[in-house]
Design a protein around this motif. Structure first.
Motif, short mmCIF file in Angstrom:
data_model
loop_
_atom_site.label_atom_id
_atom_site.label_comp_id
_atom_site.label_asym_id
_atom_site.label_seq_id
_atom_site.Cartn_x
_atom_site.Cartn_y
_atom_site.Cartn_z
N GLU A 283 4.79 -10.24 -0.90
CA GLU A 283 4.67 -11.51 -1.58
C GLU A 283 3.62 -12.41 -0.91
O GLU A 283 2.91 -13.17 -1.54
N GLU A 284 3.55 -12.28 0.40
CA GLU A 284 2.58 -13.04 1.18
C GLU A 284 1.18 -12.47 1.07
O GLU A 284 0.22 -13.04 1.55
N GLY A 285 1.10 -11.24 0.54
CA GLY A 285 -0.21 -10.61 0.46
C GLY A 285 -0.57 -9.82 1.72
O GLY A 285 -1.69 -9.37 1.86
N ALA A 286 0.40 -9.66 2.64
CA ALA A 286 0.11 -8.92 3.87
C ALA A 286 -0.05 -7.42 3.59
O ALA A 286 -0.75 -6.70 4.28
N THR A 287 0.63 -6.94 2.55
CA THR A 287 0.50 -5.55 2.13
C THR A 287 0.91 -5.50 0.67
O THR A 287 1.41 -6.47 0.13
N GLN A 288 0.68 -4.37 0.02
CA GLN A 288 1.25 -4.19 -1.32
C GLN A 288 2.30 -3.10 -1.21
O GLN A 288 2.21 -2.23 -0.36
N PHE A 289 3.28 -3.16 -2.08
CA PHE A 289 4.48 -2.38 -1.89
C PHE A 289 4.88 -1.77 -3.25
O PHE A 289 4.95 -2.49 -4.24
N PHE A 290 5.05 -0.43 -3.27
CA PHE A 290 5.33 0.26 -4.53
C PHE A 290 6.60 1.10 -4.43
O PHE A 290 6.81 1.78 -3.42
N ARG A 291 7.41 1.09 -5.48
CA ARG A 291 8.58 1.96 -5.55
C ARG A 291 8.40 2.95 -6.70
O ARG A 291 8.45 2.55 -7.86
N PRO A 292 8.19 4.24 -6.36
CA PRO A 292 8.00 5.24 -7.41
C PRO A 292 9.22 5.31 -8.32
O PRO A 292 10.35 5.12 -7.86
N LEU A 293 8.99 5.59 -9.61
CA LEU A 293 10.10 5.66 -10.56
C LEU A 293 11.03 6.84 -10.25
O LEU A 293 12.21 6.77 -10.51
N MET A 294 10.45 7.93 -9.69
CA MET A 294 11.21 9.16 -9.55
C MET A 294 11.72 9.45 -8.14
O MET A 294 12.29 10.51 -7.91
N SER A 295 11.50 8.58 -7.18
CA SER A 295 11.99 8.87 -5.84
C SER A 295 12.42 7.58 -5.16
O SER A 295 12.20 6.49 -5.68
N ASN A 296 13.02 7.71 -3.99
CA ASN A 296 13.44 6.52 -3.25
C ASN A 296 12.42 6.12 -2.20
O ASN A 296 12.72 5.33 -1.31
N ASP A 297 11.23 6.69 -2.29
CA ASP A 297 10.20 6.36 -1.30
C ASP A 297 9.82 4.87 -1.37
O ASP A 297 9.93 4.24 -2.43
N LEU A 298 9.36 4.37 -0.25
CA LEU A 298 8.78 3.03 -0.23
C LEU A 298 7.34 3.22 0.18
O LEU A 298 7.05 3.65 1.30
#
Ligand code: G4P
Length: 528
Positions: A419-434
């Motif tokens: 949210e701060e823009g320090a990184t971008q963060f994705f949650r795949p639809l098919m796995s629990n990976d971050l």
């Protein structure tokens, strides 16, 4: 004239940009000195140190000798109020720098006289060009031997593709530095080593024809100078206010920041010619700074400026109207009103409670995650300022927890840091990976450090087969659903819940695009 119009007209909001080590910090310090904001030389370095002390994660910044955060400084100069927005210096933080540059009306580019145009200068220039930001240039370290000034201007013109209009011109350089000539006023400012060159205690003569100039610099040097000025006049462009405002011409100054030499002519010219707060585009109309009602947008969020309070500060650039302490503002993204209590202004070197602020000013709003980068605030109108993009990251890592029981903290930490823009963060639809995305590799170190320091989470990051990301846009619901089904293995949601295609290879991306006509793959996502 209305108070808002008057206040807007005297505001100058700008950023200093440079390749690391060119002298940005030193010049900032001297500018603040003229504004009476700080008493002693060395205070900005002190301020840097104080910032390190107030936030532990900045120890990383200190270790690396880079500036990860940006800040805001406001000072009065004559009739004007100057807002100086600091930009992070390291190449890995291009995104953050970009966002700061969306919040200014002009920029000042510092160039080292010996090094000329450097790699980072070129990148920053590209960013300024995206919005045609007007630029002035300060060629620094004239007390050292450097490139020939005429060749240097040629270099700037050809590499940065911007016309140069010298406003001051050096008399000698390095050990032979004797001063600068102001090409518009004709004044000669003499350089005396070891002196703090404010106008009050500088030696200034009205023209090079004043006999005292010859007495001071010698007949040979004066003859040399006359020849050079003739050459400059023939070879360079005269200052053109409109070309400057269009971002096509850069007025150029010479000096030595550490000796405070050549800085005052720069500042005087700057407040006179740099643009006041400009109109801003929104999704539906252009907002004029002189409008009565408050509008603004958030270009930066910073966590934990004060370790006593674990909240975050959102930096909002005011685009129109007047801010008064304690007023309510409407946040179109959430549809809610937010009380802007305890807002910070950045007058002098301290953060203090703001009573009022006007177009061009920046205020800091405390919040607990209710504000995101790119958010617009208004007095009820449903509009959103445009032009504050998220960039598709080019580097990806999978977060791996050392202690699996800390999953919740990890998710929370990543959500807040993104949210701060320090990184971008994705949650795949098919796995629990971050999955984390970054534009520069150093961002991962910062994130790991902050996760540990602020959220007590020990995480490491490992390689993941993702080459690039694209935000998916499709107005046809049926087509989108179809695309989602077929490509689920490569789809993820970003922190804001937007659908993103994570391409394992560039070739894969190309194929996916070809197979899905009518679906847009966007390399930037507008905030909000
Ligand atoms: P930055 O923020 O752009 O990275 O640059 P900064 O102001 O920190 O300046 C980088 C170095 O250049 C500093 O030296 C600074 O003193 C020096 N410097 C700045 N302006 C001038 C100038 O006009 N002439 C000369 N000769 N040097 C200048 P340092 O050795 O890294 O730090 P310090 O020990 O001097 O503080």
């Amino acid at each position: 004239m209305s108070a808002i119009k008057q206040e807007a007209a005297r505001r100058r909001t700008f950023a200093i940009i440079s390749h690391p080590d060119a002298g940005k910090t030193t010049l900032t310090e001297k500018l603040l000195l003229f504004g009476g904001a700080i008493q002693m030389a060395g205070s900005v370095k002190g301020r840097k140190a104080a910032r390190h002390a107030t936030s532990d994660w900045m120890a990383l910044e200190k270790e690396r000798g880079i500036s990860v955060t940006s800040s805001v400084m406001q000072f009065p100069y004559g009739e004007h109020i100057v807002n100086l927005l600091d930009t992070p210096g390291h190449a890995d933080f291009g995104e953050d720098t970009y966002r700061v540059l969306t919040a200014v009306d002009s920029a000042l580019m510092v160039i080292d006289v010996a090094k000329g145009v450097e790699e980072r200068t070129i990148k920053l220039m590209e960013v300024c060009r995206l919005r045609d930001t007007p630029i002035m240039s300060f060629i620094n370290k004239l007390d050292r031997e450097g490139k020939n000034p005429i060749e240097l201007l040629d270099e700037i013109e050809s590499v940065l593709k911007i016309q140069c209009a010298p406003v001051t011109w050096p008399i000698g350089m390095g050990k032979r530095l004797r001063g600068v000539v102001h090409l518009l006023s004709g004044e000669v400012h003499l350089y005396e080593a070891g002196k703090n060159h404010t106008r009050q205690d500088s030696t200034i003569y009205p023209s090079i024809n004043d006999p005292r100039v010859e007495a001071a610099i010698g007949a040979d040097m004066l003859a040399e100078l006359r020849d050079e000025l003739e050459l400059v006049e023939g070879a360079s462009h005269p200052f053109d206010q409109d070309a400057y405002l269009r971002g096509e011409q850069a007025p150029v100054f010479f000096g030595s920041a550490v000796n405070n030499f050549g800085v005052q002519p720069l500042l005087d010219f700057f407040v006179q010619h740099a643009p006041q707060p400009q109109p801003r585009e929104t999704t539906s109309r252009e907002v004029e700074p002189t409008e009565d009602k408050l509008t603004g947008f958030v270009f930066k969020i910073q966590a934990n400026m004060d370790p006593q309070h674990r909240d975050r500060v959102a930096f909002m650039r005011i685009c129109s109207g007047k801010f008064s302490a304690g007023m309510k503002a409407f946040q179109p993204r959430t549809g809610k009103d937010l009380k802007l209590a305890n807002a910070l202004t950045f007058m002098a070197s301290d953060r203090e409670i703001a009573e009022h602020a006007y177009p061009g000013d920046v205020i800091g709003i405390h919040n607990h995650g209710t504000i995101s980068i790119g958010d617009t605030f208004t007095e009820g109108e449903n509009i959103a300022f445009t032009g504050i993009p998220n960039f598709a990251p080019e580097l990806f890592r999978r977060a791996r927890l050392r202690d699996p029981l800390k999953l919740k903290q990890l998710q929370k930490g990543l959500a807040q840091l993104s949210e701060e823009g320090a990184t971008q963060f994705f949650r795949p639809l098919m796995s629990n990976d971050l999955i984390l995305g970054a534009v520069g590799v150093l961002q991962f170190d910062v994130v790991a450090y902050r996760l540990k320091d602020e959220y007590g989470v020990d995480a490491s990051f490992e390689q993941v087969q993702v080459a690039t990301a694209r935000w998916i846009k499709c107005d046809d619901a049926k087509k989108l659903e179809d695309f989602r089904e077929k490509n689920a293995a490569n789809l993820a949601l970003d922190a804001a819940g937007q659908l993103v295609y994570l391409a394992p290879t560039r070739v894969n991306l190309q194929l996916a695009q070809e197979r899905a006509p009518g679906v847009e793959f966007l390399a930037t996502r507008e905030h909000a």
